[in-house]
Design a protein around this motif. Structure first.
Motif, PDB file in Angstrom:
ATOM      1  N   LEU A   1       0.817  -1.211   0.000  1.00 15.22           N
ATOM      2  CA  LEU A   1       0.000   0.000   0.000  1.00 15.22           C
ATOM      3  C   LEU A   1       0.854   1.266   0.000  1.00 15.22           C
ATOM      4  CD1 LEU A   1      -2.908  -1.122   2.346  1.00 15.22           C
ATOM      5  CD2 LEU A   1      -2.730  -1.268  -0.145  1.00 15.22           C
ATOM      6  N   THR A   2       2.170   1.105  -0.051  1.00 15.82           N
ATOM      7  CA  THR A   2       3.092   2.227  -0.231  1.00 15.82           C
ATOM      8  C   THR A   2       3.665   2.229  -1.641  1.00 15.82           C
ATOM      9  OG1 THR A   2       3.743   2.139   2.106  1.00 15.82           O
ATOM     10  CG2 THR A   2       5.200   3.343   0.607  1.00 15.82           C
ATOM     11  N   PHE A   3       4.285   1.100  -2.021  1.00 21.30           N
ATOM     12  CA  PHE A   3       5.000   0.997  -3.293  1.00 21.30           C
ATOM     13  C   PHE A   3       4.159   0.388  -4.412  1.00 21.30           C
ATOM     14  CE2 PHE A   3       8.400   0.031   0.003  1.00 21.30           C
ATOM     15  CZ  PHE A   3       8.891   1.322   0.047  1.00 21.30           C
ATOM     16  N   TRP A   4       2.914  -0.040  -4.106  1.00 24.54           N
ATOM     17  CA  TRP A   4       2.021  -0.770  -5.007  1.00 24.54           C
ATOM     18  C   TRP A   4       2.463  -2.227  -5.167  1.00 24.54           C
ATOM     19  CZ3 TRP A   4       0.620   2.871  -9.720  1.00 24.54           C
ATOM     20  CH2 TRP A   4       0.278   4.142  -9.220  1.00 24.54           C
ATOM     21  N   THR A   5       3.511  -2.612  -4.469  1.00 22.24           N
ATOM     22  CA  THR A   5       4.019  -3.982  -4.517  1.00 22.24           C
ATOM     23  C   THR A   5       4.834  -4.237  -3.261  1.00 22.24           C
ATOM     24  OG1 THR A   5       5.455  -5.515  -5.717  1.00 22.24           O
ATOM     25  CG2 THR A   5       6.072  -3.220  -5.792  1.00 22.24           C
ATOM     26  N   ALA A   6       4.959  -5.498  -2.897  1.00 22.30           N
ATOM     27  CA  ALA A   6       5.880  -5.851  -1.816  1.00 22.30           C
ATOM     28  C   ALA A   6       7.310  -5.822  -2.353  1.00 22.30           C
ATOM     29  CB  ALA A   6       5.544  -7.239  -1.271  1.00 22.30           C
ATOM     30  N   ILE A   7       8.269  -5.623  -1.470  1.00 20.38           N
ATOM     31  CA  ILE A   7       9.678  -5.680  -1.860  1.00 20.38           C
ATOM     32  C   ILE A   7      10.111  -7.131  -1.737  1.00 20.38           C
ATOM     33  CG2 ILE A   7      11.981  -4.775  -1.440  1.00 20.38           C
ATOM     34  CD1 ILE A   7      10.676  -2.551   0.230  1.00 20.38           C
TER      35      ILE A   7
ATOM     36  N   PRO B   1      -3.075  -7.195  -2.856  1.00 20.91           N
ATOM     37  CA  PRO B   1      -3.937  -6.003  -2.887  1.00 20.91           C
ATOM     38  C   PRO B   1      -3.538  -5.097  -4.044  1.00 20.91           C
ATOM     39  CG  PRO B   1      -3.155  -6.417  -0.650  1.00 20.91           C
ATOM     40  CD  PRO B   1      -2.397  -7.346  -1.554  1.00 20.91           C
ATOM     41  N   LEU B   2      -4.508  -4.402  -4.604  1.00 19.79           N
ATOM     42  CA  LEU B   2      -4.267  -3.490  -5.728  1.00 19.79           C
ATOM     43  C   LEU B   2      -4.696  -2.089  -5.337  1.00 19.79           C
ATOM     44  CD1 LEU B   2      -5.693  -5.766  -8.562  1.00 19.79           C
ATOM     45  CD2 LEU B   2      -3.271  -5.280  -8.136  1.00 19.79           C
ATOM     46  N   THR B   3      -3.967  -1.101  -5.821  1.00 20.29           N
ATOM     47  CA  THR B   3      -4.323   0.290  -5.548  1.00 20.29           C
ATOM     48  C   THR B   3      -4.997   0.954  -6.748  1.00 20.29           C
ATOM     49  OG1 THR B   3      -2.118   1.011  -6.236  1.00 20.29           O
ATOM     50  CG2 THR B   3      -2.440   0.583  -3.884  1.00 20.29           C
ATOM     51  N   ARG B   4      -5.080   0.212  -7.875  1.00 24.26           N
ATOM     52  CA  ARG B   4      -5.684   0.752  -9.094  1.00 24.26           C
ATOM     53  C   ARG B   4      -6.472  -0.353  -9.799  1.00 24.26           C
ATOM     54  NH1 ARG B   4      -1.727   4.103 -12.704  1.00 24.26           N
ATOM     55  NH2 ARG B   4      -1.321   2.090 -13.608  1.00 24.26           N
ATOM     56  N   THR B   5      -7.406   0.052 -10.632  1.00 23.56           N
ATOM     57  CA  THR B   5      -8.179  -0.922 -11.417  1.00 23.56           C
ATOM     58  C   THR B   5      -7.518  -1.210 -12.766  1.00 23.56           C
ATOM     59  OG1 THR B   5      -9.497   0.861 -12.392  1.00 23.56           O
ATOM     60  CG2 THR B   5     -10.385  -0.198 -10.396  1.00 23.56           C
TER      61      THR B   5
ATOM     62  N   HIS C   1      -1.787   7.892   2.449  1.00 25.84           N
ATOM     63  CA  HIS C   1      -3.169   8.205   2.823  1.00 25.84           C
ATOM     64  C   HIS C   1      -3.987   6.927   3.019  1.00 25.84           C
ATOM     65  CE1 HIS C   1      -3.092  12.624   2.326  1.00 25.84           C
ATOM     66  NE2 HIS C   1      -2.116  12.362   1.484  1.00 25.84           N
ATOM     67  N   ILE C   2      -3.608   5.862   2.355  1.00 29.02           N
ATOM     68  CA  ILE C   2      -4.306   4.588   2.540  1.00 29.02           C
ATOM     69  C   ILE C   2      -4.126   4.100   3.964  1.00 29.02           C
ATOM     70  CG2 ILE C   2      -4.492   2.196   1.730  1.00 29.02           C
ATOM     71  CD1 ILE C   2      -3.185   3.160  -0.923  1.00 29.02           C
ATOM     72  N   LYS C   3      -2.904   4.251   4.488  1.00 25.55           N
ATOM     73  CA  LYS C   3      -2.585   3.711   5.819  1.00 25.55           C
ATOM     74  C   LYS C   3      -3.264   4.481   6.946  1.00 25.55           C
ATOM     75  CE  LYS C   3       1.593   3.562   4.018  1.00 25.55           C
ATOM     76  NZ  LYS C   3       3.047   3.630   3.896  1.00 25.55           N
TER      77      LYS C   3
END
Length: 521
Positions: free
Chosen positions: A48-54, A201-205, A308-310
């Motif tokens: 939810l920060t980078f749009w992906t896990a590291i 999880p996805l932050t965009r469609t 802002h998501i967090k």
């Protein structure tokens, strides 16, 4: 076991009770009853920060992803992981000129396309109307002048549609073209299946239309498609690269009213920025403006927006996260010579290693194509092309504010002039119109309900409810509101499909008590 250099294909593993399990999908690992299913709080924060896990992290505890450019050996001494390739900007050839660079790039890219045309079946291509896919198709036509099938997707919502440029490219390149238009209702209907295949999880469609497009390809009995992914990363095409240059320029005179106005030039498609005053631009783009020594400077603004998501996390999630800072974590993983590179090279490394590998190629690329058993091939991501572009001086990639300078010079006269000169238009898809309104599918209400929010335990229901009320009351949603909305729905769908499913009847991608997916497996 090994993974390709830039992470085009996924590879997951877990070590449980002395047994190594590995697979290309997490859902395959979860077929083993010994493997527990639960979210990893730090992985969720990263996503939810980078749009992906590291990598090697994922959304799930004890499920790891082998990092791109790495291989693993497993024997009686245990697991050992080794790096065999890395993106490196240390060997830049400052003396190379434009003419020589064009000749060398042309030679490498032509060979990269030729290799990816090898197949026992017909090979098609995506043609989006941008310079990347148009260039790729032009090279294919040069190598194999016969009939080429191309595919594209448009949107009913004209704010996102690029059909005009697609039609122009088709006419110029003379391809056998098929296109499909995508509505908000279709995106809403397909979104649960997208989450099922993304496994995160996805932050965009935005991945959803790509899955719809791959179905069109498969419905035409084509199994292999060549695409233009990677060009923006290796040739500095994204707005974030230009934005970072302007912010650095502005930071040297932070009180200037003229310097922030340059930002209007790179976002002509966003109305509230196109007409913004210097004060509005400062409010929007001024976050940590003077922190230019920060190794993550180019991406600080984007990742702060994700923060802002967090703010909507539940107390339980905040307690589990326990102050974990993903940016500090990432800063500790940067290459040794990273700070010796130019600011553009550092931004390219972050965009390629984090965003491209973990999000673009995964959630939006390979997963969405393979959801319909279509293999994607990416000539811009041939490692020789990447290594050559990494060696180029910055000015051959980003010349002032002119992005993808080398590619534009190369393609002059080979694709329509309007496509070479058109401003960069980021690929986006509708969000608020997908999930808000009377026509939304039943699963949206369920995933946003108080009952499910408390069951999943990730987000605070009162906080989410207030946001929804504001969106519905004002009939407007900011980019950040949309990200929150997508993140909550996708995280709850993921919980429903992968965690709740372990204690429920789950078949053909459906839970008996909540039908949210039309097709899986």
């Amino acid at each position: 076991i090994a993974r390709d250099r830039v992470g085009i294909r996924p590879l997951f593993y877990t070590f449980t009770n002395g047994v190594l399990y590995f697979a290309s999908e997490i859902k395959a690992l979860f077929q083993q009853k010994e493997i527990t299913r639960e979210f990893d709080p730090e992985g969720i924060v990263q996503i939810l920060t980078f749009w992906t896990a590291i990598t090697p992290g994922t959304a799930f505890r004890n499920i790891s992803e082998l990092s791109p450019g790495h291989y693993m050996t497993f024997n009686k001494r245990g697991i050992n992981i080794h790096k065999f390739w890395d993106l490196d900007f240390s060997g830049r050839r400052s003396g190379i000129g434009l003419s020589e660079a064009i000749d060398r790039f042309n030679e490498l890219f032509s060979n990269a396309v030729r290799i990816r045309l090898r197949a026992d079946v017909e090979v098609a291509a995506y043609l989006s109307g941008g310079i990347d896919s148009s260039s790729t198709v032009a090279y294919i036509k040069d190598i194999e002048p016969g009939i080429l099938n191309t595919f594209s997707i448009g949107f009913d919502d004209k704010d996102f549609d690029e059909s005009k440029y697609q039609e122009e490219a088709v006419k110029y390149l003379n391809t056998n073209h098929r296109s499909i238009s995508c509505s908000s209702e279709e995106i809403a209907s397909c979104f649960p299946r997208v989450v099922w295949h993304s496994e995160t999880p996805l932050t965009r469609t935005a991945p959803t239309p790509m899955m719809i497009l791959s179905k069109l390809v498969r419905d035409n009995n084509i199994k292999v498609v060549i695409t233009g992914e990677g060009s923006d990363e290796i040739l500095a095409g994204y707005d974030i690269f230009r934005e970072a240059i302007i912010r650095r320029f502005w930071a040297s005179q932070p009180e200037s009213f003229l310097r922030p106005m340059l930002l209007k030039r790179i976002y002509p498609d966003i109305p509230h920025l196109r007409n913004a005053s210097p004060n509005i631009l400062k409010m929007f783009f001024g976050y940590k403006l003077d922190d230019t020594a920060n190794p993550l400077y180019s991406h600080l603004l984007r990742w702060n927006n994700s923060n802002h998501i967090k703010k909507h996390f539940s107390g339980q999630t905040k307690e589990l996260v326990n102050g974990y800072d993903p940016l500090t974590d990432l800063s500790g993983r940067l290459p040794e010579s990273y700070m010796e590179w130019s600011p553009l090279a550092r931004a390219q490394w972050l965009e390629t290693t984090i965003f491209m590998s973990g999000y673009l190629l995964s959630s939006q690329g390979d997963r969405m194509a393979m959801a319909n058993s279509v293999e994607g091939r990416y000539p811009f991501l041939d490692y020789r092309v990447i290594e050559f572009c990494s060696s180029l001086p910055d000015k051959l990639k980003l010349n002032g504010l002119n992005e993808k300078y080398l590619l534009k010079k190369l393609m002059n006269g080979r694709i329509p002039d309007s496509i070479v000169k058109r401003p960069k238009q980021p690929y986006r898809a509708p969000i608020s119109s997908v999930f808000i309104g009377s026509g939304r599918p039943e699963y949206v209400d369920e995933m946003l309900s108080e009952n499910y929010t408390k069951k999943a335990g990730i987000f605070n229901y009162q906080s989410i409810s207030s946001l929804l009320e504001k969106i519905e009351k004002t009939n407007t949603a900011s980019e950040m509101d949309n990200m929150v909305l997508t993140s909550v729905i996708s995280t709850h769908l993921l919980h429903h499909q992968f965690i709740e499913a372990q204690n429920s009847e789950y078949h053909n991608g459906k839970l008996a008590n909540l039908k949210v997916i039309e097709e899986t497996n």
